[in-house]
Design a protein around this motif. Structure first.
Motif, PDB file in Angstrom:
ATOM      1  N   LYS A   9       1.058  -1.136   0.201  1.00  0.00           N
ATOM      2  CA  LYS A   9       0.052   0.097   0.158  1.00  0.00           C
ATOM      3  C   LYS A   9       1.010   0.756  -0.147  1.00  0.00           C
ATOM      4  N   ASP A  10       2.172   1.062   0.343  1.00  0.00           N
ATOM      5  CA  ASP A  10       2.902   2.882   0.000  1.00  0.00           C
ATOM      6  C   ASP A  10       2.629   3.169  -1.156  1.00  0.00           C
ATOM      7  N   THR A  11       2.756   2.581  -2.146  1.00  0.00           N
ATOM      8  CA  THR A  11       2.726   3.218  -3.215  1.00  0.00           C
ATOM      9  C   THR A  11       0.927   3.122  -4.202  1.00  0.00           C
ATOM     10  N   LEU A  12       0.567   2.622  -3.084  1.00  0.00           N
ATOM     11  CA  LEU A  12      -1.253   3.997  -3.109  1.00  0.00           C
ATOM     12  C   LEU A  12      -0.860   5.354  -2.510  1.00  0.00           C
ATOM     13  N   ALA A  13      -0.199   5.617  -1.924  1.00  0.00           N
ATOM     14  CA  ALA A  13      -0.833   6.871  -1.234  1.00  0.00           C
ATOM     15  C   ALA A  13      -1.127   7.968  -2.027  1.00  0.00           C
ATOM     16  N   GLY A  14      -2.243   8.427  -1.682  1.00  0.00           N
ATOM     17  CA  GLY A  14      -3.065   9.210  -2.469  1.00  0.00           C
ATOM     18  C   GLY A  14      -4.111   8.755  -3.521  1.00  0.00           C
ATOM     19  N   GLU A  15      -4.335   8.047  -2.789  1.00  0.00           N
ATOM     20  CA  GLU A  15      -5.449   7.203  -3.354  1.00  0.00           C
ATOM     21  C   GLU A  15      -6.543   6.951  -2.122  1.00  0.00           C
ATOM     22  N   PRO A  16      -7.840   7.341  -2.879  1.00  0.00           N
ATOM     23  CA  PRO A  16      -8.576   7.076  -1.410  1.00  0.00           C
ATOM     24  C   PRO A  16      -8.182   5.226  -0.848  1.00  0.00           C
ATOM     25  N   PRO A  17      -8.411   5.727   0.514  1.00  0.00           N
ATOM     26  CA  PRO A  17      -8.231   4.171   1.457  1.00  0.00           C
ATOM     27  C   PRO A  17      -9.513   3.194   0.740  1.00  0.00           C
ATOM     28  N   GLU A  18     -10.685   3.498   0.591  1.00  0.00           N
ATOM     29  CA  GLU A  18     -11.786   3.146   0.640  1.00  0.00           C
ATOM     30  C   GLU A  18     -11.198   1.578  -0.677  1.00  0.00           C
ATOM     31  N   ILE A  19     -10.955   2.463  -1.520  1.00  0.00           N
ATOM     32  CA  ILE A  19     -10.493   1.721  -3.530  1.00  0.00           C
ATOM     33  C   ILE A  19      -9.624   0.470  -2.557  1.00  0.00           C
ATOM     34  N   TYR A  20      -8.101   0.741  -1.834  1.00  0.00           N
ATOM     35  CA  TYR A  20      -7.394   0.239  -1.635  1.00  0.00           C
ATOM     36  C   TYR A  20      -7.616  -1.145  -2.494  1.00  0.00           C
ATOM     37  N   PRO A  21      -8.716  -2.007  -1.364  1.00  0.00           N
ATOM     38  CA  PRO A  21      -9.273  -3.324  -1.524  1.00  0.00           C
ATOM     39  C   PRO A  21      -8.645  -3.623  -3.324  1.00  0.00           C
ATOM     40  N   PHE A  22      -9.253  -2.938  -4.078  1.00  0.00           N
ATOM     41  CA  PHE A  22      -9.249  -3.029  -5.607  1.00  0.00           C
ATOM     42  C   PHE A  22      -7.454  -2.583  -6.492  1.00  0.00           C
ATOM     43  N   LEU A  23      -7.331  -1.950  -5.840  1.00  0.00           N
ATOM     44  CA  LEU A  23      -6.279  -1.809  -6.419  1.00  0.00           C
ATOM     45  C   LEU A  23      -4.705  -2.905  -5.672  1.00  0.00           C
ATOM     46  N   GLY A  24      -4.626  -3.703  -5.186  1.00  0.00           N
ATOM     47  CA  GLY A  24      -3.158  -4.295  -5.438  1.00  0.00           C
ATOM     48  C   GLY A  24      -4.185  -6.037  -3.526  1.00  0.00           C
ATOM     49  N   SER A  25      -2.813  -6.655  -3.756  1.00  0.00           N
ATOM     50  CA  SER A  25      -3.165  -7.464  -2.231  1.00  0.00           C
ATOM     51  C   SER A  25      -1.912  -7.515  -1.815  1.00  0.00           C
ATOM     52  N   TYR A  26      -2.049  -7.893  -0.691  1.00  0.00           N
ATOM     53  CA  TYR A  26      -0.827  -8.281   0.060  1.00  0.00           C
ATOM     54  C   TYR A  26       0.137  -9.679   0.226  1.00  0.00           C
ATOM     55  N   LEU A  27      -1.047 -10.331  -0.917  1.00  0.00           N
ATOM     56  CA  LEU A  27      -0.597 -11.846  -1.006  1.00  0.00           C
ATOM     57  C   LEU A  27       0.920 -11.607  -2.226  1.00  0.00           C
ATOM     58  N   LEU A  28       0.685 -10.720  -3.211  1.00  0.00           N
ATOM     59  CA  LEU A  28       1.770 -10.159  -4.424  1.00  0.00           C
ATOM     60  C   LEU A  28       2.962 -10.144  -3.652  1.00  0.00           C
ATOM     61  N   ALA A  29       3.108  -9.522  -2.934  1.00  0.00           N
ATOM     62  CA  ALA A  29       4.072  -8.745  -2.222  1.00  0.00           C
ATOM     63  C   ALA A  29       5.480  -9.849  -1.575  1.00  0.00           C
TER      64      ALA A  29
END
Ligand SMILES: [Fe+2]
Ligand SMILES: [Fe+2]
Length: 234
Positions: free
Chosen positions: A166-186
């Protein structure tokens, strides 16, 4: 010797971009040894847009590795688009890996998917639709782990569309984080080890981050970079 990696994502070319994008890559062979393109190549994933992508990258002086993004799946033509890109002689990752630069560089990955980040993520629980959503990401992460393990190269990169942290999502609304990626990839990358993870998708995010295991993560979505591509040294 340092490997110079150029990367960009979310170029979103439409048919109107025909003949215009290539100029942005002029001289790239003097600045980079390989170009990674992190998905959302098109606007609506049509065959016609896929042809534009293939035409704009054909004959580039350095190898190009693509993954598709969610937009490239929109018209159910993702297999045709992948075939057109492969026909140019470049590479497309679909939960797979490729070895480049005479065995010095391995790149593994694919589109990726969402689900969220540790402590704030969806689980394989409840409705079948929820289970299917999370299972899709888990299966992708499992395939990336296998693809990465198979790379006996000096350096390894993971190329994704969706974000692994989620570091590289900073600037996006937190509400949509689940649609932007997954920790499973990391987790998959940390389990095997990699030099760098490249992703896109988060147009309003931030360029630089890292996995819990310390792997550099770079969001190369074109609106984030504000330049034709970024270059990173390995
Ligand atoms: Fe995008
Ligand atoms: Fe996207």
């Amino acid at each position: 010797m340092t490997i110079r990696v150029a990367a960009v994502g979310d170029i979103h070319l439409s048919e109107h971009a025909r003949g215009t994008y290539r100029a942005r890559l002029n001289g790239i062979e003097e600045r980079a040894d390989v170009l990674l393109v992190a998905g959302d190549l098109t606007r609506h994933g049509t065959v016609e847009e896929g042809q534009v992508i293939a035409d704009e990258f054909r004959g580039l002086a350095i190898p190009v590795v693509f993954v598709l993004g969610n937009h490239d799946y929109h018209s159910d033509a993702e297999q045709e688009i992948m075939a057109m890109l492969r026909a140019t002689g470049h590479f497309v990752l679909d939960d797979s890996a490729e070895v480049l630069l005479g065995g010095r560089l391995g790149v593994a990955g694919g589109k990726g998917f969402g689900g969220g980040f540790a402590g704030k993520c969806a689980n394989e629980f409840g409705e079948p639709e929820t289970k299917a959503f999370v299972r899709h990401t888990r299966e992708i992460a499992d395939r990336w782990r296998i693809a990465l393990k198979g790379l006996d190269t000096q350096h390894r990169i993971v190329l994704s569309h969706y974000a692994p942290v989620k570091d590289t999502l900073a600037g996006e609304p937190p509400e949509i984080y689940p649609f932007l990626g997954s920790y499973l990839l990391a987790e998959a990358a940390d389990a095997v080890g990699a030099d760098l993870i490249i992703h896109g998708h988060a147009h309003a995010g931030t360029e630089k981050g890292a996995t819990p295991g310390g792997i550099r993560v770079r969001n190369v979505a074109l609106p984030v970079l504000g330049r034709s591509y970024a270059t990173y040294g390995l």
